[in-house]
Scaffold this motif. Structure first.
Motif, PDB file in Angstrom:
ATOM      1  N   GLY A  44       0.839  -1.266  -0.187  1.00 45.96           N
ATOM      2  CA  GLY A  44       0.086  -0.169   0.107  1.00 45.96           C
ATOM      3  C   GLY A  44       0.932   1.042  -0.098  1.00 45.96           C
ATOM      4  O   GLY A  44       0.387   2.398  -0.852  1.00 45.96           O
ATOM      5  N   PHE A  45       1.976   1.340   0.621  1.00 49.21           N
ATOM      6  CA  PHE A  45       2.812   2.368   0.833  1.00 49.21           C
ATOM      7  C   PHE A  45       3.578   2.364  -0.545  1.00 49.21           C
ATOM      8  O   PHE A  45       3.705   3.795  -1.038  1.00 49.21           O
ATOM      9  N   LYS A  46       3.896   1.286  -1.174  1.00 47.04           N
ATOM     10  CA  LYS A  46       4.526   1.458  -2.251  1.00 47.04           C
ATOM     11  C   LYS A  46       3.873   2.114  -3.458  1.00 47.04           C
ATOM     12  O   LYS A  46       4.405   2.531  -4.179  1.00 47.04           O
ATOM     13  N   VAL A  47       2.813   1.703  -3.395  1.00 51.36           N
ATOM     14  CA  VAL A  47       1.848   2.094  -4.410  1.00 51.36           C
ATOM     15  C   VAL A  47       1.535   3.566  -4.487  1.00 51.36           C
ATOM     16  O   VAL A  47       1.729   4.276  -5.366  1.00 51.36           O
ATOM     17  N   LEU A  48       1.393   3.993  -3.170  1.00 52.43           N
ATOM     18  CA  LEU A  48       1.214   5.640  -2.981  1.00 52.43           C
ATOM     19  C   LEU A  48       2.657   6.093  -3.457  1.00 52.43           C
ATOM     20  O   LEU A  48       2.596   7.387  -4.028  1.00 52.43           O
ATOM     21  N   ASP A  49       3.698   5.635  -2.960  1.00 51.17           N
ATOM     22  CA  ASP A  49       4.881   6.225  -3.108  1.00 51.17           C
ATOM     23  C   ASP A  49       5.252   6.427  -4.751  1.00 51.17           C
ATOM     24  O   ASP A  49       5.640   7.543  -5.291  1.00 51.17           O
ATOM     25  N   ALA A 117      -2.910 -14.150  -6.510  1.00 55.99           N
ATOM     26  CA  ALA A 117      -1.645 -14.370  -7.164  1.00 55.99           C
ATOM     27  C   ALA A 117      -0.858 -13.146  -7.207  1.00 55.99           C
ATOM     28  O   ALA A 117      -1.417 -11.977  -7.175  1.00 55.99           O
ATOM     29  N   PHE A 118       0.493 -13.197  -7.198  1.00 55.03           N
ATOM     30  CA  PHE A 118       1.291 -12.038  -7.041  1.00 55.03           C
ATOM     31  C   PHE A 118       0.968 -10.936  -8.303  1.00 55.03           C
ATOM     32  O   PHE A 118       0.791 -11.372  -9.554  1.00 55.03           O
ATOM     33  N   GLY A 119       0.584  -9.779  -8.160  1.00 57.34           N
ATOM     34  CA  GLY A 119       0.406  -8.658  -8.836  1.00 57.34           C
ATOM     35  C   GLY A 119      -0.962  -8.711  -9.373  1.00 57.34           C
ATOM     36  O   GLY A 119      -1.267  -7.781 -10.158  1.00 57.34           O
ATOM     37  N   ASN A 146     -18.660  -1.716   4.240  1.00 57.82           N
ATOM     38  CA  ASN A 146     -18.860  -0.870   2.785  1.00 57.82           C
ATOM     39  C   ASN A 146     -17.793   0.146   2.741  1.00 57.82           C
ATOM     40  O   ASN A 146     -18.468   1.397   2.425  1.00 57.82           O
ATOM     41  N   TYR A 147     -16.706  -0.048   2.356  1.00 62.88           N
ATOM     42  CA  TYR A 147     -15.854   0.815   1.860  1.00 62.88           C
ATOM     43  C   TYR A 147     -15.095   0.282   0.736  1.00 62.88           C
ATOM     44  O   TYR A 147     -14.724  -1.045   0.745  1.00 62.88           O
ATOM     45  N   ASN A 148     -14.414   1.127  -0.284  1.00 63.26           N
ATOM     46  CA  ASN A 148     -13.729   0.799  -1.154  1.00 63.26           C
ATOM     47  C   ASN A 148     -12.544   0.057  -0.827  1.00 63.26           C
ATOM     48  O   ASN A 148     -11.622   0.936  -0.163  1.00 63.26           O
ATOM     49  N   ARG A 149     -11.976  -1.080  -1.424  1.00 61.57           N
ATOM     50  CA  ARG A 149     -10.655  -1.735  -1.181  1.00 61.57           C
ATOM     51  C   ARG A 149      -9.998  -2.221  -2.433  1.00 61.57           C
ATOM     52  O   ARG A 149     -10.728  -2.945  -3.235  1.00 61.57           O
ATOM     53  N   PHE A 150      -8.788  -1.606  -2.512  1.00 61.11           N
ATOM     54  CA  PHE A 150      -7.973  -2.251  -3.776  1.00 61.11           C
ATOM     55  C   PHE A 150      -6.969  -3.331  -3.120  1.00 61.11           C
ATOM     56  O   PHE A 150      -6.373  -2.953  -2.648  1.00 61.11           O
ATOM     57  N   ARG A 151      -7.274  -4.591  -3.732  1.00 59.02           N
ATOM     58  CA  ARG A 151      -6.462  -5.678  -2.963  1.00 59.02           C
ATOM     59  C   ARG A 151      -5.388  -6.028  -4.078  1.00 59.02           C
ATOM     60  O   ARG A 151      -5.589  -6.205  -5.337  1.00 59.02           O
ATOM     61  N   PHE A 152      -4.177  -6.248  -3.533  1.00 55.18           N
ATOM     62  CA  PHE A 152      -2.960  -6.268  -4.539  1.00 55.18           C
ATOM     63  C   PHE A 152      -2.523  -7.659  -4.197  1.00 55.18           C
ATOM     64  O   PHE A 152      -2.005  -7.751  -2.884  1.00 55.18           O
ATOM     65  N   GLY A 153      -2.561  -8.611  -4.974  1.00 52.69           N
ATOM     66  CA  GLY A 153      -1.938  -9.850  -4.636  1.00 52.69           C
ATOM     67  C   GLY A 153      -0.559  -9.965  -4.370  1.00 52.69           C
ATOM     68  O   GLY A 153       0.215  -9.610  -5.119  1.00 52.69           O
ATOM     69  N   ILE A 154      -0.317 -10.882  -3.394  1.00 64.11           N
ATOM     70  CA  ILE A 154       0.881 -11.277  -2.921  1.00 64.11           C
ATOM     71  C   ILE A 154       1.311 -12.543  -2.883  1.00 64.11           C
ATOM     72  O   ILE A 154       2.492 -13.082  -2.615  1.00 64.11           O
TER      73      ILE A 154
END
Length: 208
Positions: A44-49, A117-119, A146-154
């Motif tokens: 999450g930090f990495k995406v925002l960076d 899966a990753f990515g 009920n809030y939006n969440r963006f899940r990044f696969g690891i």
């Protein structure tokens, strides 16, 4: 004169409501500290960076987190990296949501997901915390799922009993090589969420 004042206040109320709808809170979940910087749990930090770098904005340490603000086609994005550590993420989310008077539908939480899966990327408008402590605390503080969440696969490439070690470990060489493209795709998703809305974004990006 009386009618003029009524119309003036109505216009101002409309402008204020419109301004609120143009504000977004984009939250990347992670843990503070250099030792966590390149770990899977800190995606999450990495995406925002990556987004901040692309938009040429810099994070500043403020209450309960590091904050950066960028403008995209008339929309104002408040980027938040909570400094509360993962398990207390909800405290920072609630504070900035309330302080900036941002509608819940304009909130996006970015988090890692062991079940993808990753990515792989997936946007959802609601759901359980899936055992994720950051999402669990956000759910507790916001009193809703009920809030939006963006899940990044690891991925879940770890042996039994090694989950914590896995999420707090760094990307392997193959993942690191592919990460740049996945971060670019993540930025595209965030911009689509802000400019096109959650439904169009889900149809365009989920599973991509």
């Amino acid at each position: 004169m009386y009618k003029f004042l009524i119309n003036f206040f109505k216009r101002n109320q409309h402008i204020e409501a419109t301004d609120i709808m143009k504000k977004y809170l984009i939250v990347g979940l992670g843990n503070i500290g250099e030792k966590y910087a390149n770990t899977r749990h800190n995606i999450g930090f990495k995406v925002l960076d990556a987004l901040a770098a692309e938009e040429n904005v810099v994070f500043e340490t403020q209450k309960l987190g590091d904050i950066a603000i960028c403008k995209i086609k008339g929309k104002s994005l408040l980027l938040l990296k909570p400094s509360t550590y993962m398990n207390l993420s909800g405290k920072a989310v609630l504070y900035w949501l309330t302080k900036e008077n941002i509608p819940l539908e304009n909130v996006l939480i970015i988090t890692d997901d062991l079940n993808l899966a990753f990515g792989s990327i997936r946007l959802k408008t609601k759901g359980s915390d899936g055992g994720h402590n950051g999402l669990k605390d956000i759910q507790d503080k916001l009193k809703t799922t009920n809030y939006n969440r963006f899940r990044f696969g690891i991925s879940d490439d770890f042996s039994k009993g090694k989950q914590i070690d896995y999420v707090l470990s760094e990307w392997n060489s193959e993942e690191s090589e592919k990460l740049k493209e996945r971060l670019d795709k993540s930025i595209e998703l965030i911009k689509s969420f802000v400019l096109s809305g959650v439904n169009i974004t889900m149809n365009s990006f989920n599973g991509k």
